[in-house]
Write a protein that holds these residues in place. Sequence first.
Motif, PDB file in Angstrom:
ATOM      1  N   ALA A 130      -7.368  -4.314   3.693  1.00 53.47           N
ATOM      2  CA  ALA A 130      -6.778  -2.981   3.642  1.00 53.47           C
ATOM      3  C   ALA A 130      -6.715  -2.344   5.021  1.00 53.47           C
ATOM      4  O   ALA A 130      -6.522  -1.133   5.143  1.00 53.47           O
ATOM      5  CB  ALA A 130      -7.573  -2.087   2.696  1.00 53.47           C
ATOM      6  N   TYR A 131      -6.840  -3.151   6.068  1.00 54.83           N
ATOM      7  CA  TYR A 131      -6.787  -2.610   7.421  1.00 54.83           C
ATOM      8  C   TYR A 131      -5.352  -2.251   7.811  1.00 54.83           C
ATOM      9  O   TYR A 131      -4.382  -2.877   7.356  1.00 54.83           O
ATOM     10  CB  TYR A 131      -7.330  -3.635   8.413  1.00 54.83           C
ATOM     11  CG  TYR A 131      -8.826  -3.821   8.336  1.00 54.83           C
ATOM     12  CD1 TYR A 131      -9.694  -2.847   8.814  1.00 54.83           C
ATOM     13  CD2 TYR A 131      -9.382  -4.972   7.774  1.00 54.83           C
ATOM     14  CE1 TYR A 131     -11.070  -3.009   8.746  1.00 54.83           C
ATOM     15  CE2 TYR A 131     -10.750  -5.145   7.706  1.00 54.83           C
ATOM     16  CZ  TYR A 131     -11.592  -4.161   8.189  1.00 54.83           C
ATOM     17  OH  TYR A 131     -12.950  -4.320   8.117  1.00 54.83           O
ATOM     18  N   GLN A 132      -5.242  -1.251   8.679  1.00 60.38           N
ATOM     19  CA  GLN A 132      -3.943  -0.901   9.240  1.00 60.38           C
ATOM     20  C   GLN A 132      -3.346  -2.130   9.924  1.00 60.38           C
ATOM     21  O   GLN A 132      -3.991  -2.761  10.755  1.00 60.38           O
ATOM     22  CB  GLN A 132      -4.107   0.224  10.277  1.00 60.38           C
ATOM     23  CG  GLN A 132      -2.816   0.668  10.936  1.00 60.38           C
ATOM     24  CD  GLN A 132      -1.911   1.458   9.988  1.00 60.38           C
ATOM     25  OE1 GLN A 132      -2.379   2.311   9.259  1.00 60.38           O
ATOM     26  NE2 GLN A 132      -0.632   1.156  10.018  1.00 60.38           N
ATOM     27  N   LEU A 149      -8.817   1.668   8.234  1.00 60.95           N
ATOM     28  CA  LEU A 149      -8.052   1.239   7.071  1.00 60.95           C
ATOM     29  C   LEU A 149      -6.635   1.809   7.163  1.00 60.95           C
ATOM     30  O   LEU A 149      -6.349   2.692   7.966  1.00 60.95           O
ATOM     31  CB  LEU A 149      -8.734   1.700   5.787  1.00 60.95           C
ATOM     32  CG  LEU A 149     -10.143   1.145   5.538  1.00 60.95           C
ATOM     33  CD1 LEU A 149     -10.658   1.599   4.175  1.00 60.95           C
ATOM     34  CD2 LEU A 149     -10.173  -0.375   5.644  1.00 60.95           C
ATOM     35  N   TRP A 150      -5.773   1.317   6.314  1.00 58.35           N
ATOM     36  CA  TRP A 150      -4.350   1.621   6.387  1.00 58.35           C
ATOM     37  C   TRP A 150      -4.110   3.126   6.238  1.00 58.35           C
ATOM     38  O   TRP A 150      -4.562   3.754   5.285  1.00 58.35           O
ATOM     39  CB  TRP A 150      -3.637   0.871   5.275  1.00 58.35           C
ATOM     40  CG  TRP A 150      -2.206   0.524   5.572  1.00 58.35           C
ATOM     41  CD1 TRP A 150      -1.311   1.231   6.313  1.00 58.35           C
ATOM     42  CD2 TRP A 150      -1.519  -0.643   5.123  1.00 58.35           C
ATOM     43  NE1 TRP A 150      -0.106   0.600   6.361  1.00 58.35           N
ATOM     44  CE2 TRP A 150      -0.200  -0.556   5.635  1.00 58.35           C
ATOM     45  CE3 TRP A 150      -1.863  -1.726   4.343  1.00 58.35           C
ATOM     46  CZ2 TRP A 150       0.767  -1.530   5.370  1.00 58.35           C
ATOM     47  CZ3 TRP A 150      -0.921  -2.700   4.089  1.00 58.35           C
ATOM     48  CH2 TRP A 150       0.388  -2.597   4.599  1.00 58.35           C
ATOM     49  N   THR A 151      -3.407   3.697   7.207  1.00 61.84           N
ATOM     50  CA  THR A 151      -3.019   5.110   7.118  1.00 61.84           C
ATOM     51  C   THR A 151      -1.533   5.279   7.379  1.00 61.84           C
ATOM     52  O   THR A 151      -0.826   5.888   6.579  1.00 61.84           O
ATOM     53  CB  THR A 151      -3.810   5.978   8.122  1.00 61.84           C
ATOM     54  OG1 THR A 151      -3.687   5.418   9.442  1.00 61.84           O
ATOM     55  CG2 THR A 151      -5.284   6.049   7.746  1.00 61.84           C
ATOM     56  N   VAL A 172     -10.777   2.609  -2.794  1.00 61.47           N
ATOM     57  CA  VAL A 172     -11.614   1.806  -1.900  1.00 61.47           C
ATOM     58  C   VAL A 172     -12.368   2.719  -0.934  1.00 61.47           C
ATOM     59  O   VAL A 172     -13.572   2.550  -0.694  1.00 61.47           O
ATOM     60  CB  VAL A 172     -10.756   0.785  -1.127  1.00 61.47           C
ATOM     61  CG1 VAL A 172     -11.541   0.157   0.015  1.00 61.47           C
ATOM     62  CG2 VAL A 172     -10.246  -0.298  -2.070  1.00 61.47           C
ATOM     63  N   ARG A 173     -11.664   3.695  -0.380  1.00 63.41           N
ATOM     64  CA  ARG A 173     -12.323   4.645   0.529  1.00 63.41           C
ATOM     65  C   ARG A 173     -13.439   5.414  -0.197  1.00 63.41           C
ATOM     66  O   ARG A 173     -14.511   5.642   0.358  1.00 63.41           O
ATOM     67  CB  ARG A 173     -11.301   5.628   1.097  1.00 63.41           C
ATOM     68  CG  ARG A 173     -10.375   5.042   2.145  1.00 63.41           C
ATOM     69  CD  ARG A 173      -9.663   6.163   2.908  1.00 63.41           C
ATOM     70  NE  ARG A 173      -8.848   5.640   3.990  1.00 63.41           N
ATOM     71  CZ  ARG A 173      -7.539   5.429   3.935  1.00 63.41           C
ATOM     72  NH1 ARG A 173      -6.884   5.711   2.812  1.00 63.41           N
ATOM     73  NH2 ARG A 173      -6.882   4.951   4.966  1.00 63.41           N
ATOM     74  N   SER A 174     -13.169   5.799  -1.429  1.00 64.94           N
ATOM     75  CA  SER A 174     -14.179   6.524  -2.198  1.00 64.94           C
ATOM     76  C   SER A 174     -15.414   5.663  -2.417  1.00 64.94           C
ATOM     77  O   SER A 174     -16.552   6.117  -2.217  1.00 64.94           O
ATOM     78  CB  SER A 174     -13.604   6.974  -3.543  1.00 64.94           C
ATOM     79  OG  SER A 174     -14.591   7.564  -4.356  1.00 64.94           O
ATOM     80  N   ALA A 209      -1.331   3.268  -2.294  1.00 62.73           N
ATOM     81  CA  ALA A 209      -2.052   4.461  -1.845  1.00 62.73           C
ATOM     82  C   ALA A 209      -3.234   4.798  -2.739  1.00 62.73           C
ATOM     83  O   ALA A 209      -4.340   5.095  -2.251  1.00 62.73           O
ATOM     84  CB  ALA A 209      -1.090   5.644  -1.768  1.00 62.73           C
ATOM     85  N   SER A 210      -3.061   4.783  -4.054  1.00 62.41           N
ATOM     86  CA  SER A 210      -4.162   5.160  -4.943  1.00 62.41           C
ATOM     87  C   SER A 210      -5.276   4.119  -4.907  1.00 62.41           C
ATOM     88  O   SER A 210      -6.470   4.468  -4.965  1.00 62.41           O
ATOM     89  CB  SER A 210      -3.662   5.362  -6.374  1.00 62.41           C
ATOM     90  OG  SER A 210      -2.994   4.198  -6.848  1.00 62.41           O
ATOM     91  N   ALA A 211      -4.915   2.842  -4.802  1.00 67.72           N
ATOM     92  CA  ALA A 211      -5.934   1.799  -4.696  1.00 67.72           C
ATOM     93  C   ALA A 211      -6.731   1.954  -3.408  1.00 67.72           C
ATOM     94  O   ALA A 211      -7.963   1.792  -3.395  1.00 67.72           O
ATOM     95  CB  ALA A 211      -5.293   0.419  -4.755  1.00 67.72           C
TER      96      ALA A 211
END
Length: 303
Positions: free
Chosen positions: A121-123, A135-137, A151-153, A145-147
Amino acid sequence: MRVLIAGATGVIGRPLVPLLRAAGHDVAGLARSDRAADALTAAGARPVRADALDAEAVRRAVGEAAPDAVVHLLTAIPADPNPRRMRAEFAPTDRLRDEGTRNLLDAAGGARFVAQSIAFAYQPAPGLADEDAGLWTDGTPRQFASALDAVRSLERQVTGAGGVALRFGHLYGDGSAWAPDGAMTRRLRDGKLPLVGGGDAVYSFTHAGDAASAVVAALDRPVGGVLNVVDDDPAPLHEVAGVVAGRVGGPAPRRLPAALARLAVGAWGVAYLNELRGADNARARLRLDWRPRHTTWRDRLGA
């Protein structure tokens, strides 16, 4: 050590239970159904009954197990997900990563906490990502986006409580998408996995057995934060697909322009096949004193 596993019947949980038992740990597993409870009993783990999304039931189950450590491996990912429907199909997993993590942490008290996260999930950027990479922004595909939020949560909750989130790569082994009967292998066998653009997504793989051994190592060390648990041989998808297709008797993967593929598989499908960034495992090697037994996917992927 008394270890409670949430997700003990999954791809990583199945090899993890015997590893823990061989190391002398007392193993319990969270079970939502009679079938899961029977599978845990057969594997030598004591089932405790709860749905991870039911906070009160989780508190009762964790109280019954009285664990020194909790391992959170819960997902509900479809066997053959449709990238255009990712938001809907991954919603149950998103809840497990958000609400389920919260329920387990609240019930665990001061127990050691180890959780499963993802290393892809890296940028997107050149080179391999270490754990300091973001991570991807920018340009995150809408379907992802929701997944990614989930993951961030999970990682924020786990690391905030002093636990460790292990970022596993693309899993292979029994029950995975890259098993001989798994979705990715079948698509390559049937000539149904195209190389989008150049097929330049860089894949870092993790064998399920190596994921399990990393969990065992993480239980024995006071390590927090996030760690990439992947093999030593990241490779572009066009190379991976060619090797696996040849191994399983499939045709050479056909190439498909990204613009055309976007109509069929959406922005996330294009990103998954052409943009993902691989991960570096140096920090996990150092902090966990861990080494992948399967150093490269080339030996067994799809077989």
